[in-house]
Design a protein around this motif. Structure first.
Motif, PDB file in Angstrom:
ATOM      1  N   ALA A 184       6.044  10.095 -26.890  1.00  0.00           N
ATOM      2  CA  ALA A 184       6.551   9.466 -28.109  1.00  0.00           C
ATOM      3  C   ALA A 184       8.075   9.507 -28.193  1.00  0.00           C
ATOM      4  O   ALA A 184       8.689   8.634 -28.817  1.00  0.00           O
ATOM      5  CB  ALA A 184       5.935  10.139 -29.334  1.00  0.00           C
ATOM      6  N   ALA A 185       8.679  10.520 -27.595  1.00  0.00           N
ATOM      7  CA  ALA A 185      10.136  10.680 -27.703  1.00  0.00           C
ATOM      8  C   ALA A 185      10.842  10.588 -26.362  1.00  0.00           C
ATOM      9  O   ALA A 185      12.023  10.912 -26.276  1.00  0.00           O
ATOM     10  CB  ALA A 185      10.451  12.030 -28.354  1.00  0.00           C
ATOM     11  N   LEU A 186      10.148  10.134 -25.329  1.00  0.00           N
ATOM     12  CA  LEU A 186      10.726  10.147 -23.985  1.00  0.00           C
ATOM     13  C   LEU A 186      11.802   9.081 -23.825  1.00  0.00           C
ATOM     14  O   LEU A 186      11.622   7.923 -24.206  1.00  0.00           O
ATOM     15  CB  LEU A 186       9.625   9.924 -22.948  1.00  0.00           C
ATOM     16  N   THR A 187      12.930   9.501 -23.266  1.00  0.00           N
ATOM     17  CA  THR A 187      14.006   8.589 -22.879  1.00  0.00           C
ATOM     18  C   THR A 187      14.394   8.916 -21.439  1.00  0.00           C
ATOM     19  O   THR A 187      13.949   9.908 -20.863  1.00  0.00           O
ATOM     20  CB  THR A 187      15.227   8.755 -23.793  1.00  0.00           C
ATOM     21  N   TRP A 188      15.229   8.065 -20.856  1.00  0.00           N
ATOM     22  CA  TRP A 188      15.691   8.352 -19.496  1.00  0.00           C
ATOM     23  C   TRP A 188      16.442   9.675 -19.441  1.00  0.00           C
ATOM     24  O   TRP A 188      16.337  10.429 -18.469  1.00  0.00           O
ATOM     25  CB  TRP A 188      16.595   7.222 -18.993  1.00  0.00           C
ATOM     26  N   GLN A 189      17.187   9.966 -20.511  1.00  0.00           N
ATOM     27  CA  GLN A 189      17.961  11.203 -20.532  1.00  0.00           C
ATOM     28  C   GLN A 189      17.053  12.436 -20.586  1.00  0.00           C
ATOM     29  O   GLN A 189      17.251  13.399 -19.844  1.00  0.00           O
ATOM     30  CB  GLN A 189      18.917  11.208 -21.738  1.00  0.00           C
ATOM     31  N   THR A 190      16.048  12.404 -21.470  1.00  0.00           N
ATOM     32  CA  THR A 190      15.161  13.564 -21.571  1.00  0.00           C
ATOM     33  C   THR A 190      14.288  13.709 -20.331  1.00  0.00           C
ATOM     34  O   THR A 190      13.983  14.824 -19.905  1.00  0.00           O
ATOM     35  CB  THR A 190      14.269  13.454 -22.828  1.00  0.00           C
ATOM     36  N   ALA A 191      13.901  12.586 -19.731  1.00  0.00           N
ATOM     37  CA  ALA A 191      13.114  12.653 -18.494  1.00  0.00           C
ATOM     38  C   ALA A 191      13.926  13.278 -17.369  1.00  0.00           C
ATOM     39  O   ALA A 191      13.427  14.132 -16.612  1.00  0.00           O
ATOM     40  CB  ALA A 191      12.634  11.256 -18.098  1.00  0.00           C
ATOM     41  N   ALA A 192      15.192  12.874 -17.258  1.00  0.00           N
ATOM     42  CA  ALA A 192      16.053  13.439 -16.216  1.00  0.00           C
ATOM     43  C   ALA A 192      16.290  14.923 -16.456  1.00  0.00           C
ATOM     44  O   ALA A 192      16.288  15.729 -15.515  1.00  0.00           O
ATOM     45  CB  ALA A 192      17.380  12.689 -16.179  1.00  0.00           C
ATOM     46  N   ALA A 193      16.482  15.289 -17.721  1.00  0.00           N
ATOM     47  CA  ALA A 193      16.694  16.703 -18.039  1.00  0.00           C
ATOM     48  C   ALA A 193      15.452  17.520 -17.709  1.00  0.00           C
ATOM     49  O   ALA A 193      15.537  18.621 -17.148  1.00  0.00           O
ATOM     50  CB  ALA A 193      17.062  16.856 -19.510  1.00  0.00           C
ATOM     51  N   ALA A 194      14.278  17.002 -18.047  1.00  0.00           N
ATOM     52  CA  ALA A 194      13.030  17.724 -17.748  1.00  0.00           C
ATOM     53  C   ALA A 194      12.821  17.857 -16.245  1.00  0.00           C
ATOM     54  O   ALA A 194      12.349  18.899 -15.768  1.00  0.00           O
ATOM     55  CB  ALA A 194      11.848  16.999 -18.382  1.00  0.00           C
ATOM     56  N   ALA A 195      13.175  16.820 -15.493  1.00  0.00           N
ATOM     57  CA  ALA A 195      13.051  16.893 -14.033  1.00  0.00           C
ATOM     58  C   ALA A 195      13.975  17.961 -13.472  1.00  0.00           C
ATOM     59  O   ALA A 195      13.602  18.720 -12.564  1.00  0.00           O
ATOM     60  CB  ALA A 195      13.359  15.531 -13.411  1.00  0.00           C
ATOM     61  N   GLY A 196      15.190  18.044 -14.006  1.00  0.00           N
ATOM     62  CA  GLY A 196      16.117  19.074 -13.549  1.00  0.00           C
ATOM     63  C   GLY A 196      15.626  20.470 -13.880  1.00  0.00           C
ATOM     64  O   GLY A 196      15.736  21.390 -13.062  1.00  0.00           O
ATOM     65  N   ILE A 197      15.049  20.638 -15.066  1.00  0.00           N
ATOM     66  CA  ILE A 197      14.512  21.942 -15.452  1.00  0.00           C
ATOM     67  C   ILE A 197      13.328  22.311 -14.570  1.00  0.00           C
ATOM     68  O   ILE A 197      13.129  23.477 -14.234  1.00  0.00           O
ATOM     69  CB  ILE A 197      14.125  21.937 -16.939  1.00  0.00           C
ATOM     70  N   ALA A 198      12.528  21.311 -14.167  1.00  0.00           N
ATOM     71  CA  ALA A 198      11.404  21.586 -13.273  1.00  0.00           C
ATOM     72  C   ALA A 198      11.891  22.151 -11.943  1.00  0.00           C
ATOM     73  O   ALA A 198      11.223  22.995 -11.339  1.00  0.00           O
ATOM     74  CB  ALA A 198      10.602  20.303 -13.036  1.00  0.00           C
ATOM     75  N   VAL A 199      13.046  21.710 -11.495  1.00  0.00           N
ATOM     76  CA  VAL A 199      13.621  22.267 -10.265  1.00  0.00           C
ATOM     77  C   VAL A 199      14.065  23.707 -10.500  1.00  0.00           C
ATOM     78  O   VAL A 199      13.865  24.588  -9.655  1.00  0.00           O
ATOM     79  CB  VAL A 199      14.801  21.395  -9.786  1.00  0.00           C
ATOM     80  N   LEU A 200      14.643  23.965 -11.674  1.00  0.00           N
ATOM     81  CA  LEU A 200      15.111  25.314 -11.989  1.00  0.00           C
ATOM     82  C   LEU A 200      13.965  26.286 -12.207  1.00  0.00           C
ATOM     83  O   LEU A 200      14.099  27.484 -11.923  1.00  0.00           O
ATOM     84  CB  LEU A 200      15.993  25.281 -13.240  1.00  0.00           C
ATOM     85  N   MET A 201      12.857  25.782 -12.739  1.00  0.00           N
ATOM     86  CA  MET A 201      11.725  26.655 -13.018  1.00  0.00           C
ATOM     87  C   MET A 201      10.434  25.856 -12.876  1.00  0.00           C
ATOM     88  O   MET A 201      10.185  24.967 -13.701  1.00  0.00           O
ATOM     89  CB  MET A 201      11.833  27.271 -14.407  1.00  0.00           C
ATOM     90  N   PRO A 202       9.634  26.044 -11.806  1.00  0.00           N
ATOM     91  CA  PRO A 202       9.648  27.202 -10.915  1.00  0.00           C
ATOM     92  C   PRO A 202      10.079  26.929  -9.472  1.00  0.00           C
ATOM     93  O   PRO A 202       9.999  27.828  -8.650  1.00  0.00           O
ATOM     94  CB  PRO A 202       8.166  27.587 -10.918  1.00  0.00           C
ATOM     95  N   LEU A 203      10.489  25.707  -9.126  1.00  0.00           N
ATOM     96  CA  LEU A 203      10.620  25.354  -7.712  1.00  0.00           C
ATOM     97  C   LEU A 203      11.633  26.209  -6.966  1.00  0.00           C
ATOM     98  O   LEU A 203      11.311  26.848  -5.956  1.00  0.00           O
ATOM     99  CB  LEU A 203      10.972  23.868  -7.584  1.00  0.00           C
TER     100      LEU A 203
END
Length: 301
Positions: A216-235
């Motif tokens: 409902a609230a997804l934007t390109w910015q939030t998607a990119a931020a979430a992808a970056g956080i996925a790399v930080l935790m746990p990859l």
């Protein structure tokens, strides 16, 4: 995670082995992994207003699962064809536990300071270590940790979210199950394959709780931020810990892992301006002391 010995490399007699680049010590890798992990935890809280705790967690799990599936590729397909059904079921259950652990922790950290939420969650693996020691006197470490948690939450003031505390305790219970489940699954699959499977299941399990809020609230910015956080935790932390466990023993690793609440508190201070008071500092010190003491007791057994 189970420590594995690094394979020895034979050197021909009478020849000098090339010196090569010096390896980073395993203890340093563990500390870097913790710093990266809790940096991701702190940054994830910045997405909560837009996506909600559950939505942020679901996106992070989804990206992590996608990255790992792409990384493991064909080797994962071969593993799946050769795997026993019981082992696949165990891995799927581990994924469900992982989803519950991460969802509950996110809800706790949305209501509590990050260091406090981490200290509550840390009660889970600490309890496993105390039970594994099989000595009643080691229950003292749980008492020390409980005292630390009381100082961190200060329930007598009424200022701490009781809902947040319950979420934190629920996350601790899930982390205890995760420790036990990882030992079983890790003996059946390689670490990258086990994580790819379990995180993919975790993303599916978390979808009913977070997918709608995220979409409902997804934007390109939030998607990119979430992808970056996925790399930080746990990859990244996972890869660093795999390397570290080839260079240090489980006791050293467990002792360093006892620093998790302190590292989390520091990340909250630096990244999201969560300044602890004297009671919270004392409480964190007690939880860290209990974690290190319980690890040492288990290693002596």
């Amino acid at each position: 995670m189970t420590a594995t010995a690094a394979p020895a490399t034979a050197t021909p007699t009478g020849t000098n082995a090339p010196s090569g680049p010096r390896r980073v010590p395993g203890a340093v890798l563990v500390l870097i992994a913790m710093a990266v992990l809790h940096t991701g935890s702190a940054l994830a809280t910045e997405l909560f207003p837009a996506l909600g705790p559950a939505g942020t967690t679901w996106l992070r799990l989804s990206f992590a699962g996608i990255f790992l599936l792409a990384f493991t590729g064909r080797s994962l397909c071969r593993t799946l064809r050769a795997a026993r059904r019981a082992d696949l079921v165990a891995t799927a259950l581990l994924g469900v536990v992982s989803a519950a652990m991460m969802l509950l922790f996110s809800e706790a950290s949305a209501r509590l300071p990050l260091g406090t939420a981490t200290a509550l969650e840390f009660l889970g693996p600490l309890s496993v270590a105390v039970v594994a020691s099989r000595r009643s006197r080691e229950l003292a470490w749980l008492a020390v940790a409980a005292t630390g948690v009381l100082l961190l939450t200060a329930p007598w003031t009424g200022a701490t979210s009781q809902t947040g505390i319950l979420f934190g305790l629920g996350s601790a219970a899930c982390w205890a199950l995760y420790v036990v489940g990882t030992a079983h699954v890790g003996s059946r699959f390689s670490a990258p394959h086990a994580l790819a499977l379990s995180l993919s299941v975790a993303a599916l399990a978390a979808a009913p709780f977070g997918a709608h809020a995220a979409a409902a609230a997804l934007t390109w910015q939030t998607a990119a931020a979430a992808a970056g956080i996925a790399v930080l935790m746990p990859l990244v932390p996972f890869l660093l810990e795999m390397k570290a466990l080839q260079r240090i023993g489980k006791t050293t690793y467990g002792t360093l892992a006892g620093l998790e609440p302190a590292v989390s508190l520091l990340a909250g201070m630096i990244l999201i301006a969560q300044t602890p008071d004297a009671l919270q500092l004392a409480g964190t010190a007690l939880v860290v002391t209990a974690g290190i003491g319980a690890t040492r007791a288990e290693s002596r057994r």
